[in-house]
Design an enzyme around this catalytic site. Structure first.
Site, mmCIF file in Angstrom:
data_model
loop_
_atom_site.group_PDB
_atom_site.id
_atom_site.type_symbol
_atom_site.label_atom_id
_atom_site.label_comp_id
_atom_site.label_asym_id
_atom_site.label_seq_id
_atom_site.Cartn_x
_atom_site.Cartn_y
_atom_site.Cartn_z
ATOM 1 C CE LYS A 254 -38.292 28.324 35.960
ATOM 2 N NZ LYS A 254 -39.443 27.543 36.484
ATOM 3 N NE ARG A 255 -34.957 24.904 31.876
ATOM 4 C CZ ARG A 255 -36.186 25.396 31.923
ATOM 5 N NH1 ARG A 255 -36.376 26.682 31.654
ATOM 6 N NH2 ARG A 255 -37.209 24.638 32.228
#
Length: 532
Positions: A254-255
């Site tokens: 997600k990062r």
């Protein structure tokens, strides 16, 4: 034996695509074998928990149709289903392990443990904790406490031998006990860590099959040790391959959104979502509005069955040919034997292809119903629209056809719902098609021709415009482009004649008159220009 599986997300962030894929496989396996699927919230890490992230997890699973038989908002006989509410159960397990000698109280400070680890690194040897601050007797404990020390509880892991775990996907997996650490299972404040809570809960909740991502494979020895130390029967383990980045074998994260946006297909998917959010006029958390997060697809209007169908194929396949499944077909076909060991790459282009296929299978009524909430959120129609408004939405959805890739794409057609005075006109389109020297005269004659059309249908309108073009001795584009820009403010959209038919005769004539006055006459005579 009744099959019982579980999905245990941590509310430390929004639900990751990989996490949803794990939940789906657990759910499919349970449904395939007529068992139960449990949802358990792993919220033992209070410092990292995000309360706002819990509801999207529940909503996202429900949106996908991954329902749970026991868990939050459902209940069940072995609750509570939040680990933060099960402290007494864990405390009893820790006490039992201490009494049996399978765990010990350790009074070392973090700095002292770190010093041992650094010494091992300097000497190029594996780090094995010395246990020199282990309290083996009540006297040891009293002495350490007199020094002002506090303690954690650690597992007393064997220092020799092997553990062999049979994995339903990977076969027999061996672990050397001397490579394992004396992991902490209880902090000095009495709270417990994931390893103990997860193992104890799996037993207490009767989990028969622990199906989870492969990054948890390394946790298996310590959890097996805990289960065996407490005299519990082991569940069967199955570790799924991770979901990889587009075109890569690196785990999807997600990062790393900025990195993924360099991928054309991923960037297109993101832009699709941003466009819808812009039209709605809403501000969405950057953490949530991310194609690696499942809620992204709910927000922009994907068909949940399309997402489920695609996720099922991330690491599993029935054969080399079949790709499209109904939910019932997935349940009937799913087996762990067909799960691959290798990572499965997330492919935004393929996901969108599944979406388009599933959209085509929806009825016109279903597609219209899916589009309505977006028009309401944008303020373009009332929350309870009149029948004639719904009829217009239906006509737009039908005319758009495959252009409505997702339900939120209905917001690409403001010309049917936004008052003409509030439409945004493309500057270049106006300059090119409405401000030419003879456009005022052209529009005036088109207004006369269109006013004479009795049956305001696409075929009749097309015939009228073609007749006009032939009579005027001009090319078809010289009429169509000014017409489209005058009516919609832009150069692309639905078929022109379908657009005119949906708008209706009175609205078309009114818009052409306003455009002629605004851009063709007043703009030249009074030095006005630009767009609204």
């Amino acid at each position: 034996m009744t099959v019982r599986t579980r999905f245990a997300p941590s509310p430390t962030g929004y639900l990751h695509i990989g996490g949803v894929r794990t939940a789906l496989f657990c759910w499919l396996f349970a449904r395939r074998h007529g068992g139960q699927f449990l949802l358990r919230i792993d919220d033992t890490d209070q410092e990292r928990n995000v309360q706002e992230a819990l509801q999207p997890i529940l909503d996202g699973l429900r949106w996908l149709g991954i329902d749970w038989d026991e868990g939050p908002e459902v209940g069940g006989p072995v609750g509570p289903y939040y680990q933060s509410q099960r402290g007494d159960i864990y405390a009893a397990a820790v006490k039992a392990m201490l009494a049996a000698g399978h765990a010990y109280k350790d009074f070392a400070t973090p700095e002292e443990v770190q010093a041992e680890r650094q010494a091992a690194q300097a000497e190029r040897r594996s780090f094995v904790y010395s246990r020199r601050f282990m309290a083996e007797t009540p006297e040891d404990e009293a002495r350490f406490r007199a020094q002002g020390r506090s303690c954690v509880v650690r597992l007393k892991i064997p220092r020799e031998g092997k553990l062999v775990v049979h994995d339903l996907i990977r076969g027999d997996v061996e672990f050397d006990w001397n490579q394992e650490q004396d992991h902490v299972i209880q902090r000095s404040d009495g709270s417990v860590l994931y390893h103990l809570a997860s193992a104890v809960d799996d037993h207490e909740m009767g989990i028969t099959h622990v199906i989870r991502a492969e990054e948890h494979l390394s946790n298996t020895p310590r959890q097996v040790f805990i289960l065996q130390a407490l005299g519990y029967e082991l569940p069967q383990f199955a570790h799924l391959p991770f979901v990889a980045e587009p075109g890569s074998k690196t785990k999807l994260s997600k990062r790393k959104l900025d990195k993924y946006l360099k991928n054309r297909d991923f960037a297109q998917l993101m832009e699709l979502g941003r466009g819808i959010a812009r039209r709605i006029g809403c501000t969405i958390s950057e953490d949530l509005f991310n194609p690696v997060v499942v809620d992204f697809y709910r927000i922009v209007g994907f068909v949940p069955e399309a997402v489920v169908n695609y996720l099922a194929l991330l690491g599993w396949s029935l054969d080399d040919r079949t790709e499209h499944f109904t939910r019932r077909e997935l349940i009937e076909a799913f087996s762990l034997e067909r799960v691959n060991k290798a990572p499965a790459a997330f492919d935004p282009k393929k996901l969108l292809a599944f979406q388009l296929r599933h959209v085509q299978q929806l009825s016109l009524e279903e597609r219209t119903a899916a589009a309505m909430p977006y028009l309401e959120q944008a303020g373009w129609i009332a929350p309870t629209p009149a029948p004639e408004v719904k009829a217009i939405v239906t006509r737009v959805v039908k005319a758009a056809g495959e252009r409505l890739r997702v339900a939120g794409d209905i917001l690409n057609y403001p010309e049917f719902f936004v008052p003409y005075e509030r439409l945004e006109f493309e500057v270049k389109a106006v300059e090119k098609h409405l401000k030419a020297a003879d456009t005022a005269t052209l529009l005036a004659r088109l207004i006369e021709a269109i006013a004479g059309v009795d049956s305001f249908t696409p075929p009749a309108l097309e015939a009228a415009v073609h007749s006009f073009v032939e009579h005027e001795g001009i090319k078809i584009g010289e009429a169509i482009h000014p017409l489209r820009v005058a009516l919609t403010g832009r150069t692309v959209g639905l078929g022109l004649f379908e657009t005119m038919a949906i708008l209706g005769k009175d609205e078309v004539l009114a818009r052409l008159g306003q455009a002629r006055h605004r851009f063709c006459e007043s703009g030249r005579e009074n030095g006005e220009g630009g767009t609204r």
